[in-house]
Motif scaffolding. Structure first.
Motif, PDB file in Angstrom:
ATOM      1  N   THR A 189       0.833  -1.199   0.000  1.00  0.00           N
ATOM      2  CA  THR A 189       0.000   0.000   0.000  1.00  0.00           C
ATOM      3  C   THR A 189       0.870   1.253   0.000  1.00  0.00           C
ATOM      4  N   SER A 190       0.234   2.402  -0.231  1.00  0.00           N
ATOM      5  CA  SER A 190       0.963   3.660  -0.127  1.00  0.00           C
ATOM      6  C   SER A 190       1.202   3.980   1.345  1.00  0.00           C
ATOM      7  N   ILE A 191       2.152   4.862   1.603  1.00  0.00           N
ATOM      8  CA  ILE A 191       2.453   5.243   2.984  1.00  0.00           C
ATOM      9  C   ILE A 191       1.227   5.851   3.647  1.00  0.00           C
ATOM     10  N   LEU A 192       0.505   6.703   2.912  1.00  0.00           N
ATOM     11  CA  LEU A 192      -0.616   7.434   3.496  1.00  0.00           C
ATOM     12  C   LEU A 192      -1.813   6.535   3.788  1.00  0.00           C
ATOM     13  N   HIS A 203      14.484  12.309  -4.749  1.00  0.00           N
ATOM     14  CA  HIS A 203      13.139  12.678  -5.190  1.00  0.00           C
ATOM     15  C   HIS A 203      12.961  14.198  -5.201  1.00  0.00           C
ATOM     16  N   THR A 204      13.551  14.887  -4.224  1.00  0.00           N
ATOM     17  CA  THR A 204      13.432  16.350  -4.171  1.00  0.00           C
ATOM     18  C   THR A 204      14.094  16.990  -5.391  1.00  0.00           C
ATOM     19  N   MET A 205      15.300  16.589  -5.690  1.00  0.00           N
ATOM     20  CA  MET A 205      16.002  17.176  -6.835  1.00  0.00           C
ATOM     21  C   MET A 205      15.290  16.832  -8.142  1.00  0.00           C
ATOM     22  N   GLY A 206      14.771  15.605  -8.245  1.00  0.00           N
ATOM     23  CA  GLY A 206      14.043  15.237  -9.452  1.00  0.00           C
ATOM     24  C   GLY A 206      12.817  16.100  -9.666  1.00  0.00           C
ATOM     25  N   SER A 221       9.382  11.452 -11.396  1.00  0.00           N
ATOM     26  CA  SER A 221       8.050  11.953 -11.748  1.00  0.00           C
ATOM     27  C   SER A 221       7.061  10.821 -12.002  1.00  0.00           C
ATOM     28  N   SER A 222       7.563   9.613 -12.265  1.00  0.00           N
ATOM     29  CA  SER A 222       6.660   8.478 -12.485  1.00  0.00           C
ATOM     30  C   SER A 222       6.027   8.003 -11.182  1.00  0.00           C
ATOM     31  N   ASP A 223       6.617   8.373 -10.056  1.00  0.00           N
ATOM     32  CA  ASP A 223       6.030   8.036  -8.757  1.00  0.00           C
ATOM     33  C   ASP A 223       5.002   9.097  -8.370  1.00  0.00           C
ATOM     34  N   SER A 224       4.027   8.683  -7.586  1.00  0.00           N
ATOM     35  CA  SER A 224       2.967   9.605  -7.184  1.00  0.00           C
ATOM     36  C   SER A 224       3.504  10.648  -6.203  1.00  0.00           C
ATOM     37  N   PHE A 225       2.830  11.784  -6.148  1.00  0.00           N
ATOM     38  CA  PHE A 225       3.226  12.813  -5.184  1.00  0.00           C
ATOM     39  C   PHE A 225       2.951  12.344  -3.763  1.00  0.00           C
ATOM     40  N   ASP A 226       1.986  11.435  -3.588  1.00  0.00           N
ATOM     41  CA  ASP A 226       1.721  10.878  -2.251  1.00  0.00           C
ATOM     42  C   ASP A 226       2.952  10.171  -1.710  1.00  0.00           C
ATOM     43  N   LEU A 227       3.681   9.487  -2.589  1.00  0.00           N
ATOM     44  CA  LEU A 227       4.909   8.834  -2.151  1.00  0.00           C
ATOM     45  C   LEU A 227       5.914   9.873  -1.679  1.00  0.00           C
ATOM     46  N   TYR A 228       6.106  10.930  -2.463  1.00  0.00           N
ATOM     47  CA  TYR A 228       7.068  11.972  -2.080  1.00  0.00           C
ATOM     48  C   TYR A 228       6.639  12.647  -0.779  1.00  0.00           C
ATOM     49  N   TYR A 229       5.361  12.925  -0.654  1.00  0.00           N
ATOM     50  CA  TYR A 229       4.874  13.550   0.578  1.00  0.00           C
ATOM     51  C   TYR A 229       5.068  12.608   1.761  1.00  0.00           C
ATOM     52  N   TYR A 267       6.611  11.250   6.981  1.00  0.00           N
ATOM     53  CA  TYR A 267       6.754  10.133   7.915  1.00  0.00           C
ATOM     54  C   TYR A 267       8.210   9.701   8.121  1.00  0.00           C
ATOM     55  N   ASN A 268       9.137  10.551   7.737  1.00  0.00           N
ATOM     56  CA  ASN A 268      10.543  10.335   8.078  1.00  0.00           C
ATOM     57  C   ASN A 268      11.027  11.576   8.811  1.00  0.00           C
ATOM     58  N   LYS A 269      11.271  11.414  10.089  1.00  0.00           N
ATOM     59  CA  LYS A 269      11.619  12.581  10.912  1.00  0.00           C
ATOM     60  C   LYS A 269      12.935  13.228  10.491  1.00  0.00           C
ATOM     61  N   ASN A 270      13.732  12.534   9.701  1.00  0.00           N
ATOM     62  CA  ASN A 270      15.001  13.088   9.234  1.00  0.00           C
ATOM     63  C   ASN A 270      14.850  13.923   7.963  1.00  0.00           C
TER      64      ASN A 270
END
Length: 391
Positions: free
Chosen positions: A155-158, A274-277, A306-314, A319-322
């Motif tokens: 599933t997605s993280i969200l 992902h940020t730089m992409g 860009s092929s990954d969803s924005f939900d993944l990037y968010y 959900y990563n405190k770092n």
């Protein structure tokens, strides 16, 4: 190998012959089958001895065979049954929860290795599942009643929390192994510990690749895992190992690492990537007739991220405190780089301004800077100067 058949019955069973010996006694010969003879005949109601005796009679100069005893033929020979049991013992029944792009990507390999795969998703992927030879269940209750050995959360993280709450744990075996493949591991670990009954096993994993980067095989690609909670029974330990062997067989670089350590490394690698992409995507980069290899690498980065969803990037950020620390460090690094560029530019402009003033014999004049120009605007021309005392 000798094969006999009886025309009296259409129902028959088959056994496999191995070796035999001939014994001469007076005017006839006895053929003794020392293991199992390939015969086709009706199955008797009781099991006879494991040796079949055949008499070889000479009748009017022509040899004939008569059956003196008939063994109960077995459906399979011993070696085949042992081999079948061994193969089955190495295969798993895996339920993939979340049969989207990544779930289907992993399922193709699971099926190719001979594992039994079941699938469930909120969307209807029954056609895609059928193409892969996978049973699709729209109702999670029906899927859990099949008692899969492994629940693989794709599933997605969200959405993971809501998906977990929708599963009927009471319909699963109490020792079921739950495996997640989320890109953030501390969140996944804590969520699974909080949500699952204490008897369930937990294996946190992260395949550091996806459908795009793994389309040509998984050899050499990192697979991170953490045995968060695995029962001490031998069967549960072996089940966990058999699941990990799926990725070992594909040539993955197996990396055992705690969830906390994974997130520290991932924030500095995966999140930054992902940020730089996505930043480069905002620039709208395009191919050019004189593109360099480095530029083509940037275009590949944009395509992969860009092929990954924005939900993944968010999710990687939320959900990563770092991740926040890395975002701040990235911002500071950009400001530092811009400052360095502007300092060099400022020094070159000052040298040009003062150099022209000295050539004109106006050592006491200074450049007249009316106001600091905003970003993107040109600096005032060097000819605009005033005297130190009079203008």
């Amino acid at each position: 190998m000798l094969s006999l058949s009886s025309p009296q019955s259409s129902t028959s069973s088959t056994a496999t012959a191995a070796k035999f010996s001939l014994h001469h006694h007076h005017h006839h010969t006895t053929l003794k089958i020392s293991t199992m003879l390939s015969l086709s005949f009706p199955q008797p109601s009781t099991t006879a001895k494991s040796t079949t005796l055949l008499r070889h009679h000479h009748h009017h100069g022509h040899p004939t065979l008569k059956i003196r005893a008939i063994d109960a033929a077995q459906p399979f020979d011993y070696e085949t049954r042992i081999s079948t049991r061994f193969i089955q013992s190495t295969k798993l029944k895996i339920a993939v929860i979340g049969f989207g792009n990544f779930g289907q990507f992993l399922s193709k390999t699971l099926v190719s290795q001979g594992h039994t795969v079941l699938a469930h998703s909120r969307s209807d992927y029954s056609a895609a599942a059928a193409n892969l030879g996978i049973s699709f269940y729209r109702d999670p209750d029906d899927l859990c009643e099949e008692h899969p050995e492994v629940i693989l959360l794709c599933t997605s993280i969200l959405s993971t929390r809501s998906v977990l709450s929708s599963l009927p744990f009471q319909r699963l075996k109490r020792s079921t192994l739950f495996v997640d493949v989320l890109s953030v591991k501390e969140f996944a670990r804590d969520l699974l510990i909080q949500s699952l009954p204490p008897d369930f096993d937990i294996l946190c994993t992260h395949p550091m690749f996806g459908p795009e980067s793994g389309k040509n095989g998984w050899k050499g690609l990192p697979f991170v895992y953490d045995r968060v909670r695995i029962g001490k029974e031998e069967s549960r330990v072996l089940r966990c190992e058999r699941f990990l062997e799926i990725f070992e067989k594909e040539g993955c670089r197996m990396v055992e690492m705690s969830c906390a350590e994974h997130d520290r490394h991932a924030a500095g690698s995966q999140f930054i990537t992902h940020t730089m992409g996505r930043v480069l995507q905002k620039l709208g980069l395009e191919e050019t007739p004189i593109s360099t290899k480095g530029y083509e690498t940037l275009l590949d980065l944009v395509e992969n991220t860009s092929s990954d969803s924005f939900d993944l990037y968010y999710g990687l950020f939320m959900y990563n405190k770092n991740a926040m620390e890395q975002l701040e460090r990235l911002d500071l690094a950009f400001e530092e780089l811009r400052k360095e560029l502007f300092e060099i530019l400022h020094g070159a402009v000052r040298s040009q301004l003062f150099g022209e003033a000295e050539q004109g014999g106006r050592e006491h004049e200074r450049p007249a800077v009316r106001e600091v120009p905003s970003n993107g605007r040109a600096l005032p021309p060097p000819s605009e100067t005033v005297g130190a005392e009079n203008s």
